[in-house]
Design a protein around this motif. Structure first.
Motif, PDB file in Angstrom:
ATOM      1  N   PRO A 249     -18.777  23.848  28.909  1.00  0.00           N
ATOM      2  CA  PRO A 249     -18.208  24.663  27.826  1.00  0.00           C
ATOM      3  C   PRO A 249     -16.693  24.524  27.701  1.00  0.00           C
ATOM      4  CG  PRO A 249     -18.755  26.047  29.710  1.00  0.00           C
ATOM      5  CD  PRO A 249     -19.336  24.688  29.994  1.00  0.00           C
ATOM      6  N   ASN A 250     -15.996  24.269  28.822  1.00  0.00           N
ATOM      7  CA  ASN A 250     -14.536  24.156  28.755  1.00  0.00           C
ATOM      8  C   ASN A 250     -14.101  22.946  27.928  1.00  0.00           C
ATOM      9  OD1 ASN A 250     -13.802  26.451  30.337  1.00  0.00           O
ATOM     10  ND2 ASN A 250     -14.420  25.343  32.173  1.00  0.00           N
ATOM     11  N   ASP A 251     -14.841  21.850  28.042  1.00  0.00           N
ATOM     12  CA  ASP A 251     -14.508  20.669  27.244  1.00  0.00           C
ATOM     13  C   ASP A 251     -14.656  20.965  25.752  1.00  0.00           C
ATOM     14  OD1 ASP A 251     -14.007  19.276  29.552  1.00  0.00           O
ATOM     15  OD2 ASP A 251     -15.951  18.280  29.616  1.00  0.00           O
ATOM     16  N   LEU A 252     -15.722  21.675  25.400  1.00  0.00           N
ATOM     17  CA  LEU A 252     -15.924  22.031  23.995  1.00  0.00           C
ATOM     18  C   LEU A 252     -14.850  23.008  23.520  1.00  0.00           C
ATOM     19  CD1 LEU A 252     -17.771  21.628  21.546  1.00  0.00           C
ATOM     20  CD2 LEU A 252     -19.097  23.610  22.312  1.00  0.00           C
ATOM     21  N   LEU A 253     -14.458  23.938  24.382  1.00  0.00           N
ATOM     22  CA  LEU A 253     -13.407  24.902  24.045  1.00  0.00           C
ATOM     23  C   LEU A 253     -12.103  24.200  23.693  1.00  0.00           C
ATOM     24  CD1 LEU A 253     -13.452  27.894  26.573  1.00  0.00           C
ATOM     25  CD2 LEU A 253     -13.397  28.051  24.092  1.00  0.00           C
ATOM     26  N   PHE A 254     -11.636  23.349  24.592  1.00  0.00           N
ATOM     27  CA  PHE A 254     -10.344  22.699  24.374  1.00  0.00           C
ATOM     28  C   PHE A 254     -10.396  21.736  23.191  1.00  0.00           C
ATOM     29  CE2 PHE A 254      -9.383  24.376  28.521  1.00  0.00           C
ATOM     30  CZ  PHE A 254      -8.010  24.570  28.496  1.00  0.00           C
ATOM     31  N   HIS A 255     -11.506  21.040  23.031  1.00  0.00           N
ATOM     32  CA  HIS A 255     -11.642  20.124  21.902  1.00  0.00           C
ATOM     33  C   HIS A 255     -11.456  20.868  20.583  1.00  0.00           C
ATOM     34  CE1 HIS A 255     -13.056  16.932  19.332  1.00  0.00           C
ATOM     35  NE2 HIS A 255     -14.115  17.632  18.958  1.00  0.00           N
ATOM     36  N   ASN A 256     -12.105  22.015  20.449  1.00  0.00           N
ATOM     37  CA  ASN A 256     -11.977  22.788  19.213  1.00  0.00           C
ATOM     38  C   ASN A 256     -10.611  23.448  19.083  1.00  0.00           C
ATOM     39  OD1 ASN A 256     -14.621  22.989  17.523  1.00  0.00           O
ATOM     40  ND2 ASN A 256     -15.315  23.058  19.645  1.00  0.00           N
ATOM     41  N   ALA A 257     -10.046  23.904  20.190  1.00  0.00           N
ATOM     42  CA  ALA A 257      -8.712  24.510  20.146  1.00  0.00           C
ATOM     43  C   ALA A 257      -7.668  23.485  19.713  1.00  0.00           C
ATOM     44  CB  ALA A 257      -8.356  25.092  21.510  1.00  0.00           C
ATOM     45  N   ILE A 258      -7.808  22.253  20.175  1.00  0.00           N
ATOM     46  CA  ILE A 258      -6.894  21.176  19.775  1.00  0.00           C
ATOM     47  C   ILE A 258      -7.048  20.882  18.283  1.00  0.00           C
ATOM     48  CG2 ILE A 258      -6.477  18.693  20.024  1.00  0.00           C
ATOM     49  CD1 ILE A 258      -7.141  19.102  23.047  1.00  0.00           C
ATOM     50  N   LYS A 259      -8.283  20.842  17.797  1.00  0.00           N
ATOM     51  CA  LYS A 259      -8.517  20.608  16.366  1.00  0.00           C
ATOM     52  C   LYS A 259      -7.871  21.704  15.523  1.00  0.00           C
ATOM     53  CE  LYS A 259     -12.661  19.597  15.023  1.00  0.00           C
ATOM     54  NZ  LYS A 259     -14.138  19.665  14.909  1.00  0.00           N
ATOM     55  N   ILE A 260      -8.004  22.958  15.950  1.00  0.00           N
ATOM     56  CA  ILE A 260      -7.422  24.073  15.194  1.00  0.00           C
ATOM     57  C   ILE A 260      -5.900  23.998  15.213  1.00  0.00           C
ATOM     58  CG2 ILE A 260      -7.105  26.589  15.241  1.00  0.00           C
ATOM     59  CD1 ILE A 260     -10.081  26.787  16.020  1.00  0.00           C
ATOM     60  N   ALA A 261      -5.330  23.636  16.363  1.00  0.00           N
ATOM     61  CA  ALA A 261      -3.873  23.483  16.438  1.00  0.00           C
ATOM     62  C   ALA A 261      -3.397  22.411  15.464  1.00  0.00           C
ATOM     63  CB  ALA A 261      -3.460  23.133  17.868  1.00  0.00           C
ATOM     64  N   LYS A 262      -4.140  21.316  15.386  1.00  0.00           N
ATOM     65  CA  LYS A 262      -3.804  20.251  14.438  1.00  0.00           C
ATOM     66  C   LYS A 262      -3.901  20.755  13.006  1.00  0.00           C
ATOM     67  CE  LYS A 262      -3.122  16.056  12.828  1.00  0.00           C
ATOM     68  NZ  LYS A 262      -1.776  15.424  12.872  1.00  0.00           N
ATOM     69  N   GLU A 263      -4.949  21.505  12.704  1.00  0.00           N
ATOM     70  CA  GLU A 263      -5.132  22.048  11.355  1.00  0.00           C
ATOM     71  C   GLU A 263      -4.038  23.045  10.988  1.00  0.00           C
ATOM     72  OE1 GLU A 263      -9.036  23.626  11.702  1.00  0.00           O
ATOM     73  OE2 GLU A 263     -10.017  21.652  11.675  1.00  0.00           O
ATOM     74  N   LYS A 264      -3.476  23.722  11.992  1.00  0.00           N
ATOM     75  CA  LYS A 264      -2.384  24.660  11.758  1.00  0.00           C
ATOM     76  C   LYS A 264      -1.045  23.951  11.569  1.00  0.00           C
ATOM     77  CE  LYS A 264      -4.096  28.821  14.159  1.00  0.00           C
ATOM     78  NZ  LYS A 264      -3.653  29.852  13.193  1.00  0.00           N
ATOM     79  N   GLY A 265      -1.041  22.637  11.723  1.00  0.00           N
ATOM     80  CA  GLY A 265       0.187  21.876  11.540  1.00  0.00           C
ATOM     81  C   GLY A 265       1.068  21.799  12.765  1.00  0.00           C
ATOM     82  N   LYS A 266       0.509  22.088  13.942  1.00  0.00           N
ATOM     83  CA  LYS A 266       1.300  22.012  15.167  1.00  0.00           C
ATOM     84  C   LYS A 266       1.512  20.555  15.570  1.00  0.00           C
ATOM     85  CE  LYS A 266       1.292  26.411  15.119  1.00  0.00           C
ATOM     86  NZ  LYS A 266       2.496  27.103  14.589  1.00  0.00           N
ATOM     87  N   SER A 267       2.649  20.298  16.166  1.00  0.00           N
ATOM     88  CA  SER A 267       2.994  18.935  16.580  1.00  0.00           C
ATOM     89  C   SER A 267       2.531  18.612  17.995  1.00  0.00           C
ATOM     90  CB  SER A 267       4.511  18.729  16.492  1.00  0.00           C
ATOM     91  OG  SER A 267       4.972  18.895  15.163  1.00  0.00           O
ATOM     92  N   TYR A 268       2.308  19.666  18.803  1.00  0.00           N
ATOM     93  CA  TYR A 268       1.951  19.444  20.206  1.00  0.00           C
ATOM     94  C   TYR A 268       0.946  20.496  20.665  1.00  0.00           C
ATOM     95  CZ  TYR A 268       6.374  16.909  19.894  1.00  0.00           C
ATOM     96  OH  TYR A 268       7.385  16.077  19.491  1.00  0.00           O
ATOM     97  N   PHE A 269       0.139  20.093  21.642  1.00  0.00           N
ATOM     98  CA  PHE A 269      -0.709  21.037  22.366  1.00  0.00           C
ATOM     99  C   PHE A 269      -0.287  20.957  23.826  1.00  0.00           C
ATOM    100  CE2 PHE A 269      -4.287  22.844  24.550  1.00  0.00           C
ATOM    101  CZ  PHE A 269      -4.826  23.774  23.662  1.00  0.00           C
ATOM    102  N   ASP A 270       0.242  22.060  24.334  1.00  0.00           N
ATOM    103  CA  ASP A 270       0.827  22.107  25.671  1.00  0.00           C
ATOM    104  C   ASP A 270      -0.162  22.766  26.634  1.00  0.00           C
ATOM    105  OD1 ASP A 270       2.380  22.544  27.957  1.00  0.00           O
ATOM    106  OD2 ASP A 270       4.193  22.973  26.807  1.00  0.00           O
TER     107      ASP A 270
END
Length: 336
Positions: A249-270
């Protein structure tokens, strides 16, 4: 030059921060989250000359009547403003610490890259993992994942796992149960009280933070907290059920969180910092195609006896018995 102490960051503080920093952890709002959620006092220190603010350092006071730490800051803090004044600031900071019976100063500033920039502090190297999003499409981000990670995400996508953003304050309780489960599994200190996550939900979501779940058969089995600055999404903390780790589940969590960060226009995921000894955690962060950077953690003890006693107490707290006692106290305090 004088060193001012602000116990309650005001409008002037936020104006200074907005001019010199885009980091959400420097703002008075994050200070409010920590003060009300962690139950600590805040100290925002400002170096001024002729009523002009030159350099500032936000921090929190953590400790008790026996041992106190000025910590700048959870998860990142550090200096704001004209860095050439750090030597003058450091001298006045030590004097201030003695006046306020502060036994240790700890500074985590991701922008300081050289130990000599705080030469009178002890420096410990850790790692920080940052994933660049700005110049990449979602397909390119996926391409940079390690092959095994892609397989586990695809496996999770084909299972009965469901990803969602929490919308109800009551769901923070479920997240905290997962957090405590992870701390127990990893034999780690459960250092964050449930009120901290309540305050993140109350004061930061949805504009400046999200709490995400992965559910299995409508039951939360993993969760993470992501906090947003202007350019960056920060993984703040997470938790997961040991029983369902095989579903990834953690892999799926981070994958989706990264996608949402990208959709929000963020330049980095820290992914934030990791001690060098935590090899499993470092490997987890490496597999996302991140850039591994050195993160310097600075520490300075004021005096000798009280810091020594504090070190002994911390050493015990990090033993299996100490972490078990601390988790029990945290669980009791949160009503679990």
């Amino acid at each position: 030059m004088n060193l001012l102490t602000l116990k309650e960051p005001d409008k002037n503080w936020d104006e200074f921060v907005s001019t010199h920093s885009s980091l959400v952890f420097h703002t008075s709002l994050w200070g409010k989250v920590l003060k009300e959620g962690y139950g600590c006092e805040m100290r925002c220190l400002v170096l001024e000359d002729n009523n002009t603010w030159l350099l500032a350092l936000p921090g929190m006071l953590v400790g008790n009547q026996f041992f106190n730490v000025f910590y700048s800051l959870i998860p990142y803090g550090g200096f704001i403003g004209e860095k050439q004044f750090i030597p003058e600031f450091s001298k006045l900071l030590e004097r201030k610490a003695k006046q306020e019976r502060i036994d240790r100063i700890k500074i985590v500033d991701p922008k300081i890259k050289k130990p000599q920039d705080l030469s009178d502090f002890e420096c410990v190297e850790s790692y920080r993992h940052v994933l660049e999003l700005k110049e990449k499409s979602l397909d390119q981000i996926w391409k940079d994942y390690k092959p095994n990670l892609k397989r586990t995400i695809n496996k999770a996508l084909k299972s009965d796992l469901f990803f969602e953003r929490i919308k109800d304050r009551k769901e923070v309780d479920h997240f905290y149960e997962l957090y405590l489960a992870s701390m127990k599994r990893n034999r780690a200190l459960a250092k964050y009280p449930i009120d901290l996550f309540y305050k993140i939900f109350d004061l930061l979501t949805p504009e400046l933070a999200d709490i995400f779940f992965v559910k299995y058969r409508n039951e939360p089995i993993a969760g993470i907290v992501v906090i947003y600055s202007e350019e960056t999404a920060y993984y703040f903390h997470g938790g997961s059920s040991t029983e369902y780790l095989h579903l990834r589940p953690n892999d799926l969590l981070f994958h989706n969180a990264i996608k949402i960060a990208k959709e929000k226009g963020k330049s980095y995921f820290d992914f934030l910092g990791s001690e060098k000894k935590l090899s499993s955690l470092i490997q987890f962060k490496d597999k996302w195609g991140t850039k591994r950077e050195t993160l310097l953690v600075f520490q300075k003890d004021i005096g000798t006896i009280r810091p020594f006693l504090g070190k002994v107490a911390l050493g015990f707290a990090q033993t299996p018995l100490g972490t078990a006692i601390q988790r029990k106290l945290t669980t009791t305090k949160s009503g679990r």
